[in-house]
Design an enzyme around this catalytic site. Structure first.
Site, PDB file in Angstrom:
ATOM      1  N   CYS A  27       0.942  -1.211   0.096  1.00 22.60           N
ATOM      2  CA  CYS A  27      -0.127   0.075   0.034  1.00 22.60           C
ATOM      3  C   CYS A  27       0.960   1.003  -0.051  1.00 22.60           C
ATOM      4  O   CYS A  27       1.773   1.406   0.847  1.00 22.60           O
ATOM      5  CB  CYS A  27      -0.967  -0.212   1.204  1.00 22.60           C
ATOM      6  SG  CYS A  27      -1.850   1.695   1.545  1.00 22.60           S
ATOM      7  N   LYS A  54     -10.355  -8.619   6.346  1.00 21.35           N
ATOM      8  CA  LYS A  54      -9.742  -7.958   7.307  1.00 21.35           C
ATOM      9  C   LYS A  54      -9.944  -8.555   8.769  1.00 21.35           C
ATOM     10  O   LYS A  54     -11.081  -8.879   9.015  1.00 21.35           O
ATOM     11  CB  LYS A  54     -10.277  -6.525   7.314  1.00 21.35           C
ATOM     12  CG  LYS A  54     -10.154  -5.894   6.050  1.00 21.35           C
ATOM     13  CD  LYS A  54     -10.780  -4.325   6.031  1.00 21.35           C
ATOM     14  CE  LYS A  54     -10.731  -3.728   4.544  1.00 21.35           C
ATOM     15  NZ  LYS A  54     -11.450  -2.653   4.565  1.00 21.35           N
ATOM     16  N   VAL A  67      -6.045   1.230   5.864  1.00 21.31           N
ATOM     17  CA  VAL A  67      -4.366   1.434   6.407  1.00 21.31           C
ATOM     18  C   VAL A  67      -3.904   2.583   5.559  1.00 21.31           C
ATOM     19  O   VAL A  67      -4.172   2.802   4.541  1.00 21.31           O
ATOM     20  CB  VAL A  67      -3.719   0.242   6.147  1.00 21.31           C
ATOM     21  CG1 VAL A  67      -4.115  -0.973   6.987  1.00 21.31           C
ATOM     22  CG2 VAL A  67      -3.497  -0.068   4.795  1.00 21.31           C
ATOM     23  N   SER A  81      -2.809   8.576   6.316  1.00 26.42           N
ATOM     24  CA  SER A  81      -1.470   8.705   6.128  1.00 26.42           C
ATOM     25  C   SER A  81      -1.043  10.186   6.533  1.00 26.42           C
ATOM     26  O   SER A  81      -0.060  10.415   7.124  1.00 26.42           O
ATOM     27  CB  SER A  81      -0.845   8.263   4.730  1.00 26.42           C
ATOM     28  OG  SER A  81      -1.597   8.957   3.789  1.00 26.42           O
TER      29      SER A  81
END
Length: 624
Positions: A27, A54, A67, A81
């Site tokens: 990712c 998940k 994520v 992020s």
């Protein structure tokens, strides 16, 4: 650390007293946070997550199960992020990854935003190639050209300077993956060295950065993963070489799904948020006491209505004189005199360019005093409802003060307007017709969108959140964002979580027939989430006793959806279920910054009805 990706039924490994990042090995967004942790040399553990199956507990840390998510204390997490990385940079300042200059900081954020089109083209080329269009390839190369041009302009080894910074670590994960596309037969995405000499040099320099090198994967590895995912069976564990997984054993099957995913994470943080809010409230209490003793003029009576200042002050003075101490009377008189003098000084210094150096000196010597006096004197003179300039209309001459390029009914531009008003900042508004844009708009905003904030002639920053964070950093009066990194992160999470409100609003006004059950469920979850956050903070606003960043950033959509409730059943959030949320809306409607910019309901409905026709909306319904 293990490369094994945990999945449904796997137990959450024991917390090891270090920061813990939940990620997925391939990712790019999770890689951003890995790089920042590496660059800042912060001890951490990571847990990789299978995003197709998940584990149940990931929703405790990331309500949508996305994520990266960062467990900064046992059981407490933040996600996204950008939110994580800004939190890390503020919480661990020993190795700073952001520039100290607010303008450069804003330019870094805009650069990241300008690369989003290239990122979207990458995802289409990699995972949905039948949908790839020539315009996407063009957008991809435009993004690369922007990065290369910025490297040339800055004339530094990295975008941040001699060492990589947050901007470098934010865009790098996609540059790393772009190199895999030609291996998949997408030669039109190749980064040709003859065309991108500066960019290819930058890419090679980044590969040698220790933080990058420790996590870097070759184009061949990325291509292999992309192929597996494109076939519908992503090989998450292709890098896992452990014979036996070092993680804890799986739980027995039949575990129930966790309930209240959107609220559980934040309820765990309730105690910490309330404690921080209490500290803010203690400071605010002193101000409230002074206000109640009539020592300070109430906001509604401030001497900030340009030439009406004396009239307002005189009226206030007559009503309150008998109850004021000598100190209070002197305070009011000084405010009257300084407001008038600052008004005249500001007009002179901002109207004549020859005096611009003098204005800069005054602001440098007395930055806060000058701005506050000028703002009080001028603020009431802002015309929000000027004519919307169209193709062929001339650009108004720049007069030296902050200017926002706006569209009166744009919720994104409203964010910036609300911040400017709330912080008592002097500014002017230039309204532009976003359906028939003037030719010069792209000089002020790379995307030709609003808002764009002109801070000096031809020096503009754009994107609503970028402009608001710039404003809050440069103008220190009435901070909108908390200084506490955790509270600041949660405020940004609230703004991010309000995304389904945006989707619902735009679908209602443009194509209500396209609204799906998923849209409705996401909308209701977002409303409940916002309400739960208000409940957990036990304050009138997210900002405490007065609105702050999160309040002003989500308000434009609540305002519009509130107005659309009578017309669209789907938009409704009335009744006992949303009691607290409706109280919050009522409080926001009474906020001075909100009320002064509020658009009448009938006007909003008329403008938005026009979006369903082929005609341009009449943006000048409020023009004076």
């Amino acid at each position: 650390m293990s490369e094994k990706h945990l999945q449904t039924g796997d137990e959450l490994p024991a917390f090891g007293e270090k920061l813990r990042l939940f990620a997925m090995r391939f990712c790019p967004y999770a890689e951003r946070s890995i790089l920042v942790l590496n660059a800042k040399k912060i001890p951490y553990d990571h847990i990789f997550i299978n995003l197709d199956q998940k584990p149940e507990w990931i929703f405790n840390f990331s309500p949508k199960g996305t994520v990266p998510a960062l467990e900064y204390e046992q059981g407490k997490g933040i996600f996204d992020s950008n939110i994580i990385n800004y939190y890390l940079d503020e919480k661990y300042p020993e190795v700073s990854l952001q520039p100290t200059n607010p303008l450069r900081k804003a330019q870094d954020k805009m650069l990241v935003e300008q690369l989003t089109g290239a990122q979207s083209a990458y995802y289409t080329a990699a995972f949905n190639s039948p949908a790839l269009e020539p315009s996407m390839v063009e957008t991809y190369h435009k993004g690369l050209e922007i990065v290369q041009k910025e490297l040339e302009v800055r004339n530094t080894k990295f975008l941040h300077g001699d060492e990589p910074g947050l901007v470098d670590y934010t865009i790098w994960p996609f540059l790393e993956r772009f190199e895999a596309l030609p291996l998949l037969g997408k030669q039109e995405f190749a980064i040709d060295k003859s065309k991108y000499q500066g960019l290819t040099k930058y890419i090679e320099e980044m590969k040698n950065v220790p933080a990058v090198k420790a996590y870097y994967l070759s184009p061949e590895t990325h291509a292999k993963y992309i192929e597996s995912r494109a076939k519908g069976n992503p090989d998450y564990n292709m890098l896992d070489t452990s014979a036996v997984c070092c993680m804890r054993p799986r739980k027995k099957k039949g575990i129930k799904e966790l309930k209240g995913r959107y609220k559980c994470l934040y309820n765990k943080n309730r105690e910490q948020i309330q404690e921080s809010q209490h500290n803010i409230s203690v400071l605010y209490f002193g101000v409230v006491i002074l206000k109640k003793r009539n020592i300070f003029i109430d906001k509604s009576n401030r001497i900030n209505r340009s030439f009406q200042g004396y009239k307002t002050a005189a009226s206030f003075f007559r009503r309150r004189t008998l109850n004021l101490s000598l100190f209070s009377v002197l305070h009011i008189l000084i405010n009257m005199i300084t407001s008038t003098l600052s008004f005249a000084m500001h007009i002179l210094l901002s109207s004549y360019k020859i005096l611009e150096p003098v204005r800069q000196v005054v602001e440098y010597v007395l930055p806060y005093t000058y701005r506050k006096m000028a703002n009080k004197a001028i603020k009431g003179g802002v015309n929000f409802n000027g004519k919307h300039l169209r193709k062929g209309d001339a650009l108004p001459p720049y007069n030296g003060k902050l200017r926002i390029y706006n569209m009166r009914y744009c919720p994104y531009a409203q964010r910036t307007i609300l911040a400017l008003i709330a912080k008592d900042i002097d500014f002017e508004v230039v309204n532009v017709h976003t359906q028939d844009k003037p030719e010069w708009l792209t000089r002020k905003s790379a995307f030709g969108k609003v808002p764009s904030l002109e801070i000096k002639e031809d020096v503009c920053i754009y994107e609503s959140l970028v402009t608001v964070e710039y404003i809050d950093e440069v103008y220190s009066q009435r901070p909108l964002l908390s200084k506490d990194p955790v509270i600041k992160a949660y405020d940004k999470i609230i703004v991010e979580a309000a995304g389904p409100l945006h989707t619902m609003f735009f679908k209602l006004v443009k194509a209500p027939e396209t609204i799906t059950e998923d849209n409705i469920n996401a909308y209701k979850k977002a409303l409940i989430f916002i309400q739960e956050q208000l409940k957990s903070r036990s304050t009138a606003y997210f900002g405490g006793d007065e609105p702050g960043y999160a309040d002003y950033m989500i308000w434009p959509w609540l305002e519009r959806l509130y107005a659309l409730q009578d017309k669209y059943e789907t938009a409704k959030f009335d009744g006992a279920e949303y009691k607290l949320l409706n109280e919050y809306v009522a409080n926001m409607l009474n906020d001075p910054a909100v009320s002064i910019y509020l658009v009448p309901k009938d006007v909003l409905l008329k403008v938005y009805e026009a979006y369903k026709t082929e005609k341009f909306p009449d943006y000048d319904l409020l023009t004076q």
